[in-house]
Design a protein around this motif. Sequence first.
Motif, PDB file in Angstrom:
ATOM      1  N   ALA A 151      48.394  29.867  40.462  1.00 39.29           N
ATOM      2  CA  ALA A 151      49.114  31.289  40.883  1.00 39.29           C
ATOM      3  C   ALA A 151      48.029  31.796  41.690  1.00 39.29           C
ATOM      4  CB  ALA A 151      49.280  31.949  39.534  1.00 39.29           C
ATOM      5  N   LEU A 152      46.913  31.859  41.531  1.00 42.40           N
ATOM      6  CA  LEU A 152      45.906  32.769  42.392  1.00 42.40           C
ATOM      7  C   LEU A 152      45.987  32.482  43.845  1.00 42.40           C
ATOM      8  CD1 LEU A 152      42.877  32.921  40.212  1.00 42.40           C
ATOM      9  CD2 LEU A 152      44.265  34.938  40.919  1.00 42.40           C
ATOM     10  N   GLY A 153      46.104  30.840  44.077  1.00 41.42           N
ATOM     11  CA  GLY A 153      46.170  30.118  45.645  1.00 41.42           C
ATOM     12  C   GLY A 153      47.447  30.615  45.966  1.00 41.42           C
ATOM     13  N   ALA A 154      48.623  30.239  45.449  1.00 41.27           N
ATOM     14  CA  ALA A 154      49.959  30.536  45.863  1.00 41.27           C
ATOM     15  C   ALA A 154      50.139  32.010  46.180  1.00 41.27           C
ATOM     16  CB  ALA A 154      51.061  30.178  44.803  1.00 41.27           C
ATOM     17  N   THR A 203      37.969  36.440  47.559  1.00 40.03           N
ATOM     18  CA  THR A 203      36.594  36.595  47.355  1.00 40.03           C
ATOM     19  C   THR A 203      36.324  36.809  45.908  1.00 40.03           C
ATOM     20  OG1 THR A 203      37.014  38.961  48.187  1.00 40.03           O
ATOM     21  CG2 THR A 203      36.205  37.441  49.885  1.00 40.03           C
ATOM     22  N   LEU A 204      37.157  37.897  45.265  1.00 40.76           N
ATOM     23  CA  LEU A 204      36.635  38.417  43.903  1.00 40.76           C
ATOM     24  C   LEU A 204      37.036  37.452  42.824  1.00 40.76           C
ATOM     25  CD1 LEU A 204      36.997  41.929  43.854  1.00 40.76           C
ATOM     26  CD2 LEU A 204      35.000  40.903  43.954  1.00 40.76           C
ATOM     27  N   ALA A 205      38.125  36.939  42.903  1.00 43.96           N
ATOM     28  CA  ALA A 205      38.821  36.009  42.139  1.00 43.96           C
ATOM     29  C   ALA A 205      37.845  34.791  41.878  1.00 43.96           C
ATOM     30  CB  ALA A 205      39.907  35.636  42.295  1.00 43.96           C
ATOM     31  N   PRO A 206      37.388  34.049  42.357  1.00 49.29           N
ATOM     32  CA  PRO A 206      36.421  33.034  42.157  1.00 49.29           C
ATOM     33  C   PRO A 206      35.304  33.301  41.593  1.00 49.29           C
ATOM     34  CG  PRO A 206      36.629  33.233  44.696  1.00 49.29           C
ATOM     35  CD  PRO A 206      37.583  33.956  43.836  1.00 49.29           C
ATOM     36  N   ARG A 207      34.670  34.427  42.302  1.00 48.58           N
ATOM     37  CA  ARG A 207      33.305  34.942  41.223  1.00 48.58           C
ATOM     38  C   ARG A 207      33.563  35.323  39.875  1.00 48.58           C
ATOM     39  NH1 ARG A 207      30.662  39.231  45.493  1.00 48.58           N
ATOM     40  NH2 ARG A 207      30.523  37.960  47.325  1.00 48.58           N
ATOM     41  N   LEU A 208      34.709  35.941  39.610  1.00 47.21           N
ATOM     42  CA  LEU A 208      35.189  36.348  38.211  1.00 47.21           C
ATOM     43  C   LEU A 208      35.464  35.303  37.345  1.00 47.21           C
ATOM     44  CD1 LEU A 208      37.084  39.824  39.014  1.00 47.21           C
ATOM     45  CD2 LEU A 208      34.697  39.579  38.223  1.00 47.21           C
ATOM     46  N   LEU A 209      36.236  34.210  37.742  1.00 44.17           N
ATOM     47  CA  LEU A 209      36.766  33.136  36.971  1.00 44.17           C
ATOM     48  C   LEU A 209      36.016  31.909  37.107  1.00 44.17           C
ATOM     49  CD1 LEU A 209      40.683  34.055  37.773  1.00 44.17           C
ATOM     50  CD2 LEU A 209      39.413  34.663  35.771  1.00 44.17           C
ATOM     51  N   ARG A 210      35.417  31.724  37.824  1.00 44.19           N
ATOM     52  CA  ARG A 210      34.704  30.320  37.988  1.00 44.19           C
ATOM     53  C   ARG A 210      34.055  30.004  36.535  1.00 44.19           C
ATOM     54  NH1 ARG A 210      30.962  30.896  41.864  1.00 44.19           N
ATOM     55  NH2 ARG A 210      32.220  29.910  43.852  1.00 44.19           N
ATOM     56  N   GLY A 211      34.299  28.777  35.968  1.00 47.22           N
ATOM     57  CA  GLY A 211      33.836  28.376  34.856  1.00 47.22           C
ATOM     58  C   GLY A 211      34.019  29.013  33.593  1.00 47.22           C
ATOM     59  N   ALA A 212      35.061  29.827  33.649  1.00 46.66           N
ATOM     60  CA  ALA A 212      35.487  30.644  32.538  1.00 46.66           C
ATOM     61  C   ALA A 212      35.505  30.104  31.202  1.00 46.66           C
ATOM     62  CB  ALA A 212      37.038  31.471  32.968  1.00 46.66           C
ATOM     63  N   ARG A 213      35.254  30.539  30.124  1.00 48.46           N
ATOM     64  CA  ARG A 213      35.283  29.579  28.937  1.00 48.46           C
ATOM     65  C   ARG A 213      36.636  29.801  28.420  1.00 48.46           C
ATOM     66  NH1 ARG A 213      30.536  27.870  26.716  1.00 48.46           N
ATOM     67  NH2 ARG A 213      32.095  26.685  25.437  1.00 48.46           N
ATOM     68  N   ALA A 236      47.764  34.197  47.112  1.00 45.80           N
ATOM     69  CA  ALA A 236      46.801  34.712  48.337  1.00 45.80           C
ATOM     70  C   ALA A 236      47.628  33.916  49.414  1.00 45.80           C
ATOM     71  CB  ALA A 236      45.412  33.798  48.049  1.00 45.80           C
ATOM     72  N   LEU A 237      47.956  32.725  49.481  1.00 50.08           N
ATOM     73  CA  LEU A 237      49.026  32.009  50.695  1.00 50.08           C
ATOM     74  C   LEU A 237      49.976  33.057  51.009  1.00 50.08           C
ATOM     75  CD1 LEU A 237      48.320  29.514  52.148  1.00 50.08           C
ATOM     76  CD2 LEU A 237      50.115  28.567  50.835  1.00 50.08           C
ATOM     77  N   THR A 238      50.827  33.378  49.965  1.00 54.31           N
ATOM     78  CA  THR A 238      52.026  34.259  50.171  1.00 54.31           C
ATOM     79  C   THR A 238      51.661  35.656  50.757  1.00 54.31           C
ATOM     80  OG1 THR A 238      53.050  33.046  48.331  1.00 54.31           O
ATOM     81  CG2 THR A 238      54.177  35.165  49.115  1.00 54.31           C
ATOM     82  N   ALA A 239      50.586  36.157  50.121  1.00 51.53           N
ATOM     83  CA  ALA A 239      50.133  37.565  50.616  1.00 51.53           C
ATOM     84  C   ALA A 239      49.764  37.371  52.236  1.00 51.53           C
ATOM     85  CB  ALA A 239      49.017  38.076  50.010  1.00 51.53           C
ATOM     86  N   ALA A 240      49.016  36.424  52.567  1.00 49.49           N
ATOM     87  CA  ALA A 240      48.634  35.984  53.956  1.00 49.49           C
ATOM     88  C   ALA A 240      49.697  35.986  54.929  1.00 49.49           C
ATOM     89  CB  ALA A 240      47.712  34.976  54.022  1.00 49.49           C
ATOM     90  N   VAL A 241      50.860  35.065  54.473  1.00 47.53           N
ATOM     91  CA  VAL A 241      52.135  35.040  55.335  1.00 47.53           C
ATOM     92  C   VAL A 241      52.863  36.174  55.385  1.00 47.53           C
ATOM     93  CG1 VAL A 241      54.243  33.638  55.541  1.00 47.53           C
ATOM     94  CG2 VAL A 241      52.152  32.524  54.855  1.00 47.53           C
ATOM     95  N   LEU A 242      53.198  37.138  54.199  1.00 45.34           N
ATOM     96  CA  LEU A 242      53.811  38.190  54.338  1.00 45.34           C
ATOM     97  C   LEU A 242      53.116  39.270  55.172  1.00 45.34           C
ATOM     98  CD1 LEU A 242      55.423  38.401  50.640  1.00 45.34           C
ATOM     99  CD2 LEU A 242      56.508  37.733  52.735  1.00 45.34           C
ATOM    100  N   VAL A 244      50.753  37.830  39.097  1.00 45.06           N
ATOM    101  CA  VAL A 244      49.817  37.788  40.166  1.00 45.06           C
ATOM    102  C   VAL A 244      50.829  37.051  41.289  1.00 45.06           C
ATOM    103  CG1 VAL A 244      48.068  36.096  41.096  1.00 45.06           C
ATOM    104  CG2 VAL A 244      47.882  37.509  38.932  1.00 45.06           C
ATOM    105  N   LEU A 245      51.663  35.970  40.694  1.00 41.36           N
ATOM    106  CA  LEU A 245      52.349  35.294  41.600  1.00 41.36           C
ATOM    107  C   LEU A 245      53.592  36.234  42.396  1.00 41.36           C
ATOM    108  CD1 LEU A 245      52.623  32.138  42.488  1.00 41.36           C
ATOM    109  CD2 LEU A 245      54.235  32.057  40.479  1.00 41.36           C
TER     110      LEU A 245
END
Length: 325
Positions: free
Chosen positions: A41-44, A16-26, A46-52, A291-292
């Motif tokens: 890395a963020l996607g992987a 929820t927070l990462a896309p708000r903070l990083l979308r369109g980052a210069r 989040a996926l790993t955290a959900a499975v774990l 993060v990964l």
Amino acid sequence: MIVAAVLFVYAVLLCTLAPRLLRGARWAERAPRLGIAVWQALGASALTAAVLTGLALTVPTVRVSADLAQLLEACVMALTAQYASAGGAAAGAAGAVLALAVLGRTAWCAGTTLLRIRRQRSEHREVLALVGRPDATRGVVVLDHEEPVAYCLPGRHRRTVITTGALDTLDDDQLEAVLAHEHAHQAERHDAVLTWARTLARAFPRVPLFRTAEAEIARLVEMRADDVAAARSGRLTTAAALLAVAGGRTPAAALAAGGSTAAQRVRRLIEPHRPLGSLRIAAGSLTAAAVLALPLLVVGGPAAAATQLNYCPDGTPAAQVTTMR
Ligand SMILES: [Zn+2]
């Protein structure tokens, strides 16, 4: 339970927070490769955290031992202790459902996405074989069409395609820039990067992180290909070439030189070039790696601590069992 809670909160914050903070980052536009790596890395993560999270609810931590019999005994004792209570059994079942659902959904969407892309590219190659003219000098397939379009069909039987409209519009330097752009897509396997991002966005369409990551990665791979072309032909030449083919349509499963982000990319190429410094790139790469690794470290900490515990020293196994939860 603490480990599962930490992983769950981490996954929710990331999604929820990462896309708000990083979308369109210069900074990502100044270092597109780093930007792509960070979103991946963020996607992987989040996926790993959900499975774990699911696994941490399901499987208790047991003491690691070289003695297989001792290890199995510890496993049985830990599982027996957890599933002896209704609450423990319910948490374990919920965890198993969560882990299997996330893994199953991801695998299903990855499989269907790959099959669809493979079919689209195969059909497109058959059409090209019928109506295209191979140009061995340029290493492209030429299509007779007045619309200026350039794109590549990635994969094992890769093709770079350009229309006669584009050949008539572009001068030699601009054509070189367009071809360098397409070759960068193929050399850096941007198709695989995009396929994975699309898989996650399709698998979990309500998760803001995956939706944003797909759009950001699609934008950044184009900027990365622009940078490769600009290094060869110059930024203004690449910008002019981009403008010439910007209005062209992109076939399904292809990567084009134009596209919906063309105006933003042209502006970026015209503005003074300020690539990110090597120190900041190193710091960003380390952050992506951290993060990964974070979900694995959260699980690994208690598991490592558990190896220091002495199981069953007084013959009361249930009292000595610790869990990953
Ligand atoms: Zn492109």
